[in-house]
Design a protein around this motif. Structure first.
Motif, mmCIF file in Angstrom:
data_model
loop_
_atom_site.group_PDB
_atom_site.id
_atom_site.type_symbol
_atom_site.label_atom_id
_atom_site.label_comp_id
_atom_site.label_asym_id
_atom_site.label_seq_id
_atom_site.Cartn_x
_atom_site.Cartn_y
_atom_site.Cartn_z
ATOM 1 N N LEU A 160 0.836 -1.200 0.000
ATOM 2 C CA LEU A 160 0.000 0.000 0.000
ATOM 3 C C LEU A 160 0.871 1.251 0.000
ATOM 4 O O LEU A 160 0.546 2.248 -0.649
ATOM 5 N N SER A 161 1.986 1.190 0.690
ATOM 6 C CA SER A 161 2.919 2.318 0.679
ATOM 7 C C SER A 161 3.444 2.572 -0.730
ATOM 8 O O SER A 161 3.605 3.721 -1.153
ATOM 9 N N ALA A 162 3.696 1.493 -1.481
ATOM 10 C CA ALA A 162 4.159 1.653 -2.865
ATOM 11 C C ALA A 162 3.070 2.246 -3.747
ATOM 12 O O ALA A 162 3.339 3.063 -4.634
ATOM 13 N N VAL A 163 1.823 1.869 -3.489
ATOM 14 C CA VAL A 163 0.707 2.359 -4.304
ATOM 15 C C VAL A 163 0.514 3.861 -4.138
ATOM 16 O O VAL A 163 0.022 4.537 -5.049
ATOM 17 N N LEU A 164 0.924 4.408 -3.014
ATOM 18 C CA LEU A 164 0.746 5.842 -2.787
ATOM 19 C C LEU A 164 1.507 6.684 -3.808
ATOM 20 O O LEU A 164 1.219 7.869 -3.972
ATOM 21 N N ALA A 165 2.471 6.065 -4.506
ATOM 22 C CA ALA A 165 3.169 6.788 -5.575
ATOM 23 C C ALA A 165 2.222 7.165 -6.706
ATOM 24 O O ALA A 165 2.514 8.062 -7.499
ATOM 25 N N LEU A 166 1.071 6.505 -6.777
ATOM 26 C CA LEU A 166 0.080 6.836 -7.807
ATOM 27 C C LEU A 166 -0.448 8.258 -7.659
ATOM 28 O O LEU A 166 -0.993 8.820 -8.609
ATOM 29 N N ARG A 167 -0.313 8.826 -6.478
ATOM 30 C CA ARG A 167 -0.849 10.169 -6.258
ATOM 31 C C ARG A 167 -0.194 11.209 -7.154
ATOM 32 O O ARG A 167 -0.735 12.291 -7.346
ATOM 33 N N THR A 168 0.968 10.899 -7.708
ATOM 34 C CA THR A 168 1.628 11.850 -8.602
ATOM 35 C C THR A 168 0.924 11.952 -9.946
ATOM 36 O O THR A 168 1.087 12.952 -10.657
ATOM 37 N N HIS A 173 -7.784 10.670 -2.548
ATOM 38 C CA HIS A 173 -7.579 11.132 -1.176
ATOM 39 C C HIS A 173 -7.231 9.994 -0.224
ATOM 40 O O HIS A 173 -6.313 10.116 0.581
ATOM 41 N N ASP A 174 -7.969 8.907 -0.290
ATOM 42 C CA ASP A 174 -7.760 7.796 0.638
ATOM 43 C C ASP A 174 -7.508 6.520 -0.149
ATOM 44 O O ASP A 174 -8.033 6.336 -1.259
ATOM 45 N N ALA A 175 -6.715 5.626 0.441
ATOM 46 C CA ALA A 175 -6.406 4.350 -0.202
ATOM 47 C C ALA A 175 -6.495 3.240 0.829
ATOM 48 O O ALA A 175 -6.081 3.418 1.980
ATOM 49 N N SER A 176 -7.039 2.101 0.410
ATOM 50 C CA SER A 176 -7.154 0.940 1.292
ATOM 51 C C SER A 176 -6.723 -0.306 0.536
ATOM 52 O O SER A 176 -7.016 -0.454 -0.658
ATOM 53 N N LEU A 177 -6.019 -1.186 1.243
ATOM 54 C CA LEU A 177 -5.647 -2.487 0.700
ATOM 55 C C LEU A 177 -6.238 -3.553 1.604
ATOM 56 O O LEU A 177 -5.933 -3.599 2.804
#
Length: 336
Positions: A160-168, A173-177
């Protein structure tokens, strides 16, 4: 043909006089230059489709000069009774001075059309090359960065931490795995609101024993849902975020057989929420689908690591529970 051929005549040969007369008769956009230098200089500000060269200017050095132009035109040779020696080798497009007006006009128009098609093909090839260039395509940069982070992942929260790179590239706003058991219940969940940036929190799910319909989402396909319209699972999406939301997208991964003692086949669902009243667009779906491959492989890796860790812990606990000393012997009953 789409539009009239734009022609520049270069030289003072009598063959060009015939071409000039025909071009004027058919109202083609026309310019004439005595030497090639002036024609090339004008090409930058007023590009044409065709340079019609006279026989006296048809040399390799002149052809090379034309090829170096940024707005490179097609080259046509105005020929008479005799061809230049270079033309016998290069086999250029020709306009003979003894042709009829219609034949000369047709050849000029055809040469211009072929030239325009070639320019379009070159532009498409250039676009295709740039599309697969890591330096110029942010989507490829994103997947490359995601793969690098997924390679080092050892826990679900790392993914999930890696997926947060998608914010670029995707605004959410929120992400859940969510890690799901085979019966659709949630085995583990991680959540990251936008306010916490990269800090993840363990998701406390209401009624964790209640199966979620997210387990029925199609594998590898992006699903769109909104708070105003019941999507797959109806209000089930509310369980996996801590903030009000308007739109969301989700994608499901199959994890295969989980470790011993788990409830059959497991799967994972990545859910991205947007609080604004602005829906996700097709580009967002495409970028999320691009992450499917790296994330699926990384999830399989984490499942395998957890299975190995669970088996190792079970093996150690088995031997730790034996109070008597143990020895290992070979086939000859010798202590190894």
């Amino acid at each position: 043909m789409a539009s009239l051929a734009r022609v520049k005549l270069v030289g003072e040969d009598p063959e060009l006089d015939r071409v000039e007369a025909v071009a004027s008769a058919f109202a083609l956009p026309l310019q004439r230059f005595a030497d090639l230098e002036d024609a090339c200089e004008s090409q930058e500000m007023d590009p044409s489709d065709i340079f019609v060269l006279g026989p006296s200017l048809y040399f390799q050095s002149h052809l090379n000069q034309i090829q170096r132009l940024e707005n490179r035109p097609a080259v046509v040779l105005a020929a008479g009774a005799r061809l230049p020696n270079l033309a016998k080798i290069m086999i250029p497009r020709l306009v003979y001075s003894d042709w009829t007006d219609e034949e000369i006009n047709w050849e000029l128009q055809l040469s211009a059309e072929y030239h325009r098609r070639q320019k379009r093909l070159d532009a498409l090839r250039d676009h295709h090359k740039r599309a697969w260039s890591v330096e110029s395509n942010p989507a490829i940069q994103l997947v490359t960065s995601l793969m690098r982070k997924c390679t080092a992942a050892e826990e679900y929260r790392d993914l999930l931490s890696a997926v947060l790179a998608l914010r670029t590239v995707v605004e959410f706003h929120d992400a859940s795995l969510l890690i799901l058991n085979g019966d659709g219940t949630v085995a583990e969940g991680w959540h990251c609101p936008k306010e916490q940036r990269d800090r993840l929190e363990h998701l406390k799910i209401a009624e964790p024993s209640l199966p979620t319909t997210l387990a029925k989402l199609p594998e590898g396909e992006v699903t769109l849902f909104s708070s105003s319209v019941n999507g797959p699972g109806g209000g089930d999406w509310e369980r996996f975020t801590t903030h009000p939301w308007s739109f969301g997208i989700a994608i499901r991964f199959s994890l295969g057989q989980g470790p011993k003692g788990t409830k059959g086949v497991r799967s994972a669902v990545l859910v991205l929420y947007r609080r604004e009243l602005v829906p996700f667009v097709e580009r967002d779906y495409w970028l999320l689908e691009m992450t499917y491959g790296p994330l699926a492989l990384a999830l399989e890796k984490v499942v395998m690591l957890k299975a190995i860790g669970s088996a190792s812990k079970e093996w150690r606990s088995t031997f730790d529970g034996i109070s008597e000393p143990l020895t290992v012997i070979d086939s000859s009953y010798q202590i190894v």
